[in-house]
Each structure stands twice: as C-alpha cells, then as structure tokens.
Design a protein around this motif. Structure first.
Motif, PDB file in Angstrom:
ATOM      1  N   ASP A  42     -17.311  -0.981  11.918  1.00 25.62           N
ATOM      2  CA  ASP A  42     -17.042   0.114  10.862  1.00 25.62           C
ATOM      3  C   ASP A  42     -15.785   0.268  10.249  1.00 25.62           C
ATOM      4  OD1 ASP A  42     -15.221   0.738  12.961  1.00 25.62           O
ATOM      5  OD2 ASP A  42     -15.674   2.965  13.391  1.00 25.62           O
ATOM      6  N   GLY A  43     -15.173  -0.971  10.056  1.00 25.48           N
ATOM      7  CA  GLY A  43     -13.676  -1.301   9.398  1.00 25.48           C
ATOM      8  C   GLY A  43     -13.479  -2.564   9.039  1.00 25.48           C
ATOM      9  N   LEU A  44     -12.657  -2.836   7.898  1.00 27.82           N
ATOM     10  CA  LEU A  44     -12.340  -3.940   7.547  1.00 27.82           C
ATOM     11  C   LEU A  44     -10.984  -3.944   6.918  1.00 27.82           C
ATOM     12  CD1 LEU A  44     -13.684  -6.793   6.583  1.00 27.82           C
ATOM     13  CD2 LEU A  44     -13.782  -5.972   4.294  1.00 27.82           C
ATOM     14  N   ALA A  45     -10.235  -5.027   7.616  1.00 24.32           N
ATOM     15  CA  ALA A  45      -8.887  -4.978   6.912  1.00 24.32           C
ATOM     16  C   ALA A  45      -8.646  -6.097   5.853  1.00 24.32           C
ATOM     17  CB  ALA A  45      -8.054  -5.473   8.352  1.00 24.32           C
ATOM     18  N   VAL A  46      -7.796  -5.666   4.785  1.00 24.55           N
ATOM     19  CA  VAL A  46      -7.648  -6.706   3.648  1.00 24.55           C
ATOM     20  C   VAL A  46      -6.088  -6.646   3.534  1.00 24.55           C
ATOM     21  CG1 VAL A  46      -8.091  -7.025   1.346  1.00 24.55           C
ATOM     22  CG2 VAL A  46      -9.843  -5.767   2.835  1.00 24.55           C
ATOM     23  N   VAL A  47      -5.603  -7.811   3.802  1.00 19.49           N
ATOM     24  CA  VAL A  47      -4.013  -7.845   3.610  1.00 19.49           C
ATOM     25  C   VAL A  47      -3.859  -8.078   1.999  1.00 19.49           C
ATOM     26  CG1 VAL A  47      -1.773  -8.876   4.209  1.00 19.49           C
ATOM     27  CG2 VAL A  47      -3.746  -8.567   5.907  1.00 19.49           C
ATOM     28  N   SER A  48      -3.419  -6.994   1.362  1.00 20.09           N
ATOM     29  CA  SER A  48      -3.605  -7.261  -0.086  1.00 20.09           C
ATOM     30  C   SER A  48      -1.947  -7.262  -0.619  1.00 20.09           C
ATOM     31  CB  SER A  48      -4.190  -5.942  -0.828  1.00 20.09           C
ATOM     32  OG  SER A  48      -3.772  -4.828  -0.252  1.00 20.09           O
ATOM     33  N   GLN A  49      -1.013  -6.863   0.259  1.00 15.64           N
ATOM     34  CA  GLN A  49       0.496  -6.806  -0.236  1.00 15.64           C
ATOM     35  C   GLN A  49       1.221  -7.926   0.611  1.00 15.64           C
ATOM     36  OE1 GLN A  49       1.830  -2.792  -0.122  1.00 15.64           O
ATOM     37  NE2 GLN A  49      -0.184  -2.061  -1.076  1.00 15.64           N
ATOM     38  N   PRO A  50       2.317  -7.886   0.214  1.00 20.41           N
ATOM     39  CA  PRO A  50       3.219  -8.818   0.930  1.00 20.41           C
ATOM     40  C   PRO A  50       3.686  -8.187   2.077  1.00 20.41           C
ATOM     41  CG  PRO A  50       4.119  -8.534  -1.173  1.00 20.41           C
ATOM     42  CD  PRO A  50       2.939  -7.707  -1.162  1.00 20.41           C
ATOM     43  N   ASP A  51       4.104  -9.163   3.313  1.00 18.73           N
ATOM     44  CA  ASP A  51       4.477  -8.620   4.489  1.00 18.73           C
ATOM     45  C   ASP A  51       3.413  -7.845   5.340  1.00 18.73           C
ATOM     46  OD1 ASP A  51       7.144  -9.462   4.176  1.00 18.73           O
ATOM     47  OD2 ASP A  51       7.909  -7.810   3.284  1.00 18.73           O
ATOM     48  N   GLY A  52       2.121  -8.287   5.167  1.00 17.67           N
ATOM     49  CA  GLY A  52       1.088  -7.919   6.088  1.00 17.67           C
ATOM     50  C   GLY A  52       0.546  -6.610   5.776  1.00 17.67           C
ATOM     51  N   TYR A  53       1.094  -5.782   4.566  1.00 13.52           N
ATOM     52  CA  TYR A  53       0.535  -4.450   4.346  1.00 13.52           C
ATOM     53  C   TYR A  53      -0.724  -4.585   3.517  1.00 13.52           C
ATOM     54  CZ  TYR A  53       4.965  -2.755   5.400  1.00 13.52           C
ATOM     55  OH  TYR A  53       6.082  -2.211   6.069  1.00 13.52           O
ATOM     56  N   ASN A  82       0.993  -4.567   9.687  1.00 14.96           N
ATOM     57  CA  ASN A  82       1.064  -5.706  10.355  1.00 14.96           C
ATOM     58  C   ASN A  82      -0.180  -6.415  10.538  1.00 14.96           C
ATOM     59  OD1 ASN A  82       2.349  -7.391  12.183  1.00 14.96           O
ATOM     60  ND2 ASN A  82       1.403  -6.279  13.984  1.00 14.96           N
ATOM     61  N   GLY A  83      -0.739  -6.407   9.126  1.00 19.00           N
ATOM     62  CA  GLY A  83      -2.011  -7.313   8.872  1.00 19.00           C
ATOM     63  C   GLY A  83      -2.002  -8.733   9.208  1.00 19.00           C
ATOM     64  N   ASN A  84      -0.839  -9.460   9.179  1.00 18.69           N
ATOM     65  CA  ASN A  84      -0.753 -10.751   9.481  1.00 18.69           C
ATOM     66  C   ASN A  84      -0.618 -11.131  10.799  1.00 18.69           C
ATOM     67  OD1 ASN A  84      -1.634 -11.722   6.944  1.00 18.69           O
ATOM     68  ND2 ASN A  84       0.619 -11.421   6.109  1.00 18.69           N
ATOM     69  N   GLY A  85      -0.215 -10.040  11.706  1.00 19.95           N
ATOM     70  CA  GLY A  85       0.373  -9.924  12.989  1.00 19.95           C
ATOM     71  C   GLY A  85      -0.727 -10.241  13.926  1.00 19.95           C
ATOM     72  N   THR A  86      -0.160  -9.832  15.169  1.00 19.60           N
ATOM     73  CA  THR A  86      -1.200  -9.889  16.453  1.00 19.60           C
ATOM     74  C   THR A  86      -1.739  -8.395  16.656  1.00 19.60           C
ATOM     75  OG1 THR A  86       0.682  -9.659  17.997  1.00 19.60           O
ATOM     76  CG2 THR A  86      -0.178 -11.998  17.444  1.00 19.60           C
ATOM     77  N   ALA A  87      -1.143  -7.483  16.107  1.00 14.60           N
ATOM     78  CA  ALA A  87      -1.455  -6.009  16.764  1.00 14.60           C
ATOM     79  C   ALA A  87      -1.633  -5.283  15.242  1.00 14.60           C
ATOM     80  CB  ALA A  87      -0.740  -5.432  17.687  1.00 14.60           C
ATOM     81  N   PRO A  88      -2.692  -5.566  14.333  1.00 10.93           N
ATOM     82  CA  PRO A  88      -2.470  -4.823  13.050  1.00 10.93           C
ATOM     83  C   PRO A  88      -3.034  -3.198  13.252  1.00 10.93           C
ATOM     84  CG  PRO A  88      -4.626  -6.167  13.231  1.00 10.93           C
ATOM     85  CD  PRO A  88      -3.644  -6.615  14.459  1.00 10.93           C
ATOM     86  N   PHE A  89      -2.666  -2.219  12.567  1.00  8.14           N
ATOM     87  CA  PHE A  89      -2.916  -0.977  12.717  1.00  8.14           C
ATOM     88  C   PHE A  89      -2.886  -0.085  11.490  1.00  8.14           C
ATOM     89  CE2 PHE A  89       1.598  -0.876  13.141  1.00  8.14           C
ATOM     90  CZ  PHE A  89       2.113   0.156  12.616  1.00  8.14           C
ATOM     91  N   SER A  90      -3.484   0.838  11.260  1.00  4.73           N
ATOM     92  CA  SER A  90      -3.451   1.710  10.177  1.00  4.73           C
ATOM     93  C   SER A  90      -3.082   3.090  10.293  1.00  4.73           C
ATOM     94  CB  SER A  90      -4.771   1.779   9.576  1.00  4.73           C
ATOM     95  OG  SER A  90      -5.762   2.102  10.463  1.00  4.73           O
ATOM     96  N   SER A  91      -2.536   3.554   9.202  1.00  2.00           N
ATOM     97  CA  SER A  91      -2.065   5.136   9.498  1.00  2.00           C
ATOM     98  C   SER A  91      -2.037   5.701   7.962  1.00  2.00           C
ATOM     99  CB  SER A  91      -0.395   4.883  10.132  1.00  2.00           C
ATOM    100  OG  SER A  91       0.294   6.409  10.220  1.00  2.00           O
TER     101      SER A  91
END
Length: 181
Positions: A42-53, A82-91
């Motif tokens: 039900d969700g998809l992460a897309v790292v579209s900015q620098p630094d994992g945002y 933290n999209g490139n990290g081990t614990a991505p999250f959204s807010s």
C-alpha cells in the motif's frame, strides 16, 4: 607557441570537470521500493531528492465497479526521510508538483502498477485488476466525494448531545422542558 594553445583547452576541460562533478550525496539516487503504510503493497518510496529525501506515495484501491479493482490516486504524498538508509520513514506532506514530476517517470509508474496490482490481488483475488494512470497535472486530479462522510447524521451537534445527556441525568425525557424553564 603551441604550448599556450594547449593550456587554454586543458584548463577549460579541467574547469568544466571540476564544476560538473557533484558528490553522490548531493544527487537523488532515484531508489524505488515498496514501503508499507498499513498493509503490504500500500505504499511506494521514491528517493527523488539528495540526502535520501523523496516521496512516500500511498496506494489506495477503488472497488466501486463490480468485479474490478483499480488504483485510486491521491496526489498528496507523504515526505520520505532517510530513503537511502536502513530505516526510511515518512512524515508530513510533500508538494503536489513534486508528486506530478515523480509519477511522470516510467520507472515510478511501472513500480506503482506492480504494487497496485499486488495490493488488489491481496485484498480480493477474485476481482480483475484494471490499471489507471496516476494524474500528471492538477487538472487530471479527480476530487473524490465520499457521501457517507458528508451525511449530517454522522456527527451530532455537540450542544444537542449535551442537552440530551443533561436531560437524562435529571430524569426528564429528552425534548421536554426542564423544571428550571
């Protein structure tokens, strides 16, 4: 005299190379991967900015048509951290223009289609999946009306509820005048 002519192009090339190089952490990785919201797919992460945002795109389904399941698009995606990290999250929320730019990419739409199809399959395998392209501009956004949420009887008037409660506590039937009146 050949030496000065060689210095100018070499210096120009070195200048262009040094200004054209951008460190990897200053460029988007364009990583795309499933990031569950409540249930798988039900969700998809897309790292579209620098630094994992980036964006955490929420995938919903529309099952109003009998036997059909298709995606229901909400262009108000969450901000991915933290999209490139081990614990991505959204807010919070990302801007709609960013959503439109991200879903314009073929690789993002391909991943959205896969996740939407998997979500529909998980929710009701008997329904057939029908792909619906995400909106690419504000003009393509369909405002969904949810009639049950607009019904006047869903939420009672707080003052009326308080009156009924007071009447019950005093032992008078609701709607009848209280002894003080």
């Amino acid at each position: 005299m050949p030496a000065p002519t060689l210095r100018i192009p070499t210096a120009l090339v070195l200048l262009l190379l040094s200004t054209g190089c951008v460190p990897a952490h200053r460029q988007p990785s364009w990583s795309i991967y499933p990031l569950q919201r409540r249930v798988p797919h039900d969700g998809l992460a897309v790292v579209s900015q620098p630094d994992g945002y980036g964006l955490h795109i929420w995938i919903d389904t529309d099952t109003r048509q009998s036997g059909v399941c298709q995606p229901r698009w909400t262009p108000d995606a969450a901000r991915l951290f933290n999209g490139n990290g081990t614990a991505p999250f959204s807010s919070g929320l990302a801007g709609r223009q960013e959503f439109f730019a991200v879903v314009a990419r073929d690789d993002v739409r391909r991943a959205l289609r896969q996740q939407s199809e998997a979500l529909c399959e998980a929710l009701d395998p008997k329904r057939s999946f029908q792909w619906l392209e995400p909106p690419l501009s504000p003009e393509q956004v369909k405002v969904e009306k949810f009639p049950l949420l607009e019904e006047p009887d869903l939420l009672s008037e707080p003052a009326a509820v308080q009156q009924r409660e007071d009447a019950l506590l005093k032992g008078t039937p609701p709607g009848s005048p209280s002894p003080e009146e």
